[in-house]
Every structure is written in structure tokens, then in C-alpha cells.
Write an enzyme that holds these catalytic residues in place. Structure first.
Site, mmCIF file in Angstrom:
data_model
loop_
_atom_site.group_PDB
_atom_site.id
_atom_site.type_symbol
_atom_site.label_atom_id
_atom_site.label_comp_id
_atom_site.label_asym_id
_atom_site.label_seq_id
_atom_site.Cartn_x
_atom_site.Cartn_y
_atom_site.Cartn_z
ATOM 1 N N HIS A 82 12.655 68.882 -26.155
ATOM 2 C CA HIS A 82 12.115 68.166 -24.999
ATOM 3 C C HIS A 82 12.866 66.846 -24.789
ATOM 4 O O HIS A 82 13.261 66.519 -23.663
ATOM 5 C CB HIS A 82 10.620 67.906 -25.235
ATOM 6 C CG HIS A 82 9.972 67.035 -24.203
ATOM 7 N ND1 HIS A 82 9.252 67.545 -23.135
ATOM 8 C CD2 HIS A 82 9.916 65.683 -24.081
ATOM 9 C CE1 HIS A 82 8.790 66.548 -22.405
ATOM 10 N NE2 HIS A 82 9.177 65.396 -22.954
ATOM 11 N N GLU A 83 13.072 66.099 -25.866
ATOM 12 C CA GLU A 83 13.763 64.805 -25.745
ATOM 13 C C GLU A 83 15.240 64.995 -25.396
ATOM 14 O O GLU A 83 15.792 64.228 -24.595
ATOM 15 C CB GLU A 83 13.624 64.019 -27.056
ATOM 16 C CG GLU A 83 12.184 63.730 -27.473
ATOM 17 C CD GLU A 83 11.394 63.003 -26.407
ATOM 18 O OE1 GLU A 83 12.006 62.325 -25.559
ATOM 19 O OE2 GLU A 83 10.150 63.108 -26.401
ATOM 20 N N HIS B 118 15.499 65.599 -21.761
ATOM 21 C CA HIS B 118 15.431 64.342 -21.002
ATOM 22 C C HIS B 118 16.822 63.722 -20.887
ATOM 23 O O HIS B 118 17.236 63.272 -19.813
ATOM 24 C CB HIS B 118 14.506 63.351 -21.707
ATOM 25 C CG HIS B 118 13.067 63.457 -21.308
ATOM 26 N ND1 HIS B 118 12.657 63.539 -19.993
ATOM 27 C CD2 HIS B 118 11.924 63.472 -22.052
ATOM 28 C CE1 HIS B 118 11.331 63.610 -19.942
ATOM 29 N NE2 HIS B 118 10.874 63.573 -21.175
ATOM 30 N N GLU C 174 8.608 65.331 -16.847
ATOM 31 C CA GLU C 174 8.026 65.883 -18.073
ATOM 32 C C GLU C 174 7.975 67.402 -17.999
ATOM 33 O O GLU C 174 8.244 68.094 -18.986
ATOM 34 C CB GLU C 174 6.628 65.305 -18.309
ATOM 35 C CG GLU C 174 6.602 63.831 -18.664
ATOM 36 C CD GLU C 174 7.420 63.515 -19.908
ATOM 37 O OE1 GLU C 174 7.377 64.294 -20.879
ATOM 38 O OE2 GLU C 174 8.135 62.496 -19.901
#
Length: 293
Positions: free
Chosen positions: A144-145, A148, A222
Site C-alpha cells: 500500500h505504501e 502511494h 487510499e
């Protein structure tokens, strides 16, 4: 760099369009007649609107390390740290970005990514996250990071903040001039108390409205990062499990100004308009409907 140039070019176009619209509607002539140099005000608004946001982005990595006490893993001292660094390297390779710095900080379950450039970012996880989640779940959070970073979310969010700041600064002063010179009939060369009070009030009101726009984009990114993690791992299931686990425990608080960087958050009711993260239930539902190619 290409993203920054294109986005700044777009924002410049928006400012020019705003100037043209003001002139077409006659507002430009009215405010000019009230003593406003629209061109100078637009330039001033852009400088004020973007300067703070861009500086914050450029110093985001050292500030994040300092404020959280994050320790960058230069030489892994345990099997967990070695696994953490290797996992981030693998995910970064899959995402096509440079290897980020990997850090650990003391705190309740949370994680974040920051940095001005996607090939020199920082990915940090808390000790609480490592201790409370399985490695599959931690890997999903890391994905997830990394998503980003690969999506350029930190840069885009900063530039969007700069755009809305520009409009807040510009419109607050236009309204202030109008109130002072037209409604209050202040014909003096200097701006009166009506201008200062109006600008102060308008910056608060417009700032609140602008924060709703920024929060909406933050929630949207997100969802994209969750989907990015699923694609990097080849399945949405680990991210679903990670979100379900995070939803059942109090999120670790980050320092003021870093809340939008964390892995979890979200509000309900009217507070949802200002939330930087969607509710966990919505994020899990979005992953369940995700179609991986």
C-alpha cells in the site's frame, strides 16, 4: 519531475482561466476599479499558495524521521528487519521505483510513506504494526505504501493543496476589497478594517471548504493505494485481511500534519467530509469488487 511540470502548467492554465472569467463576467473591471491589480494579486496568491506546500514536501522526509523518531535501517540487526528491507526492495522493483529508505519507529499499529521524489522516498512502519500483524498482512501494508510512492500521491496531494490555497488567498482578498471599497464605501488609499476582517473570515470559511476538496482526494488515493497493493501482491486478499485487522484495533496516532500519511483513519457523519481516509468497510468492499488483470 514530469508530473510536477505538467501539474504546474495545468495550475497556471487554471489561474489564467480564472482571470479571463473574472474579466468576462465584469468582475475584473469592478475589482480593478476598486483599486485591485488582479494580475499582481493572482501572482501573489500563487506564490503564497504554493510556497508553504512545496517547502513542506521537500522537508517531509527529515521532518517525518524527527517527529516520529523513526530509525532508518541501514544494516538490519534482526531477521525481522532483514525481511522488512528485502520485502520493500521486492515491492519497489515490481512497482518500478527506486529503493526507498526503510525505517521503524516505536508506536501503535501504523505505517506511512513520504518524500518529494518517488525514487528517494521513505517507508516507515511502527513496532506495533510488526508485532500485531502477520507477515502477509505487513507485506500488504508495505505494498500500500509503495503504491502511494509509485502513484506520486505525496507530490499530487501537495500540488492540489497549493491550488486550493491559491484560490483561498485570491478569493478572500477579492471579497475583502469588495466589502471595504464597495459596501463600506471606503474611498481612502489605504485598506480599512473591513478589508482585514473580511479577509480573515473568508480565509477561515474558504479554507474549510478547500479542506473538503483535499480530503476527498486523499480518500480517493487510499482506494488507489489499496488496489495498488493488491496488484503488487497478485491478490486483494492480504490487503483485505490487513484492513480488517487494522479496523479492529485503535490506529496509532501520527504527529500533527502527518495524519493523511498513515495507513488508517476515517470518520463518520459530517466528520467524514474532512476525513483523509475512507472507512475500513468501504475500503474492504472496494477490494472485494476489484478485478485484477
Amino acid at each position: 519531475m514530469k508530473r510536477i511540470v505538467l501539474f504546474l502548467a495545468t495550475n497556471l492554465a487554471v489561474v489564467l482561466v480564472l482571470s479571463l472569467v473574472l474579466n468576462v463576467l465584469g468582475v475584473g473591471r469592478a475589482v480593478t476599479g476598486a483599486g485591485i491589480d488582479v494580475g499582481a494579486l493572482l501572482v501573489f496568491s500563487v506564490v503564497v499558495g504554493f510556497t508553504g506546500s512545496i517547502i513542506s514536501l521537500l522537508v517531509s522526509k527529515p521532518m517525518a524521521k524527527w517527529s516520529t523518531g523513526a530509525r532508518v535501517i541501514d544494516n538490519p540487526s534482526s531477521s525481522t528487519e532483514l525481511w522488512l528491507v528485502n520485502t520493500v526492495r521486492q515491492l519497489a522493483d515490481r512497482a518500478g521505483i527506486g529503493m526507498p529508505e526503510v525505517a521503524v519507529y516505536d508506536g501503535e499499529p501504523n505505517a506511512f510513506a513520504t518524500g518529494a521524489f518517488k525514487n528517494s522516498a521513505l517507508v516507515a512502519v511502527s513496532t506495533g504494526l510488526l508485532e500485531s500483524m502477520s507477515r502477509d498482512e505487513v507485506e500488504a501494508v508495505l505494498g500500500h505504501e509503495i503504491a502511494h510512492v509509485a502513484n506520486g500521491d505525496m507530490i499530487t496531494l501537495t500540488l492540489i493543496q497549493g491550488v486550493v490555497n491559491t484560490f483561498v488567498v485570491f478569493m478572500a482578498r477579492v471579497v475583502g476589497f469588495f466589502v471595504d471599497k464597495v459596501l463600506l464605501r471606503n474611498n481612502g488609499e489605504r485598506l480599512g478594517i473591513g478589508y482585514m476582517v473580511t479577509v480573515f473570515v473568508c480565509e477561515i470559511v474558504f479554507g474549510l471548504l478547500a479542506s473538503i476538496i483535499v480530503a476527498w482526494f486523499s480518500r480517493h488515493r487510499e482506494f488507489r493505494a489499496d488496489a495498488g497493493s493488491a496488484k503488487l501482491l497478485g491478490s486483494p486478499v492480504p490487503m483485505q485481511h490487513a484492513l480488517a485487522r487494522l479496523g479492529g484495533i485503535p490506529p496509532g496516532e501520527l504527529p500533527q500534519g502527518m495524519n493523511s500519511l498513515g495507513i488508517s483513519g476515517g470518520n463518520t457523519g459530517w466528520g467524514a467530509l474532512f476525513a483523509t481516509h475512507p472507512p475500513m468497510e468501504q475500503r474492504i468492499a472496494a477490494l472485494q469488487s476489484l478485478q485484477l488483470r
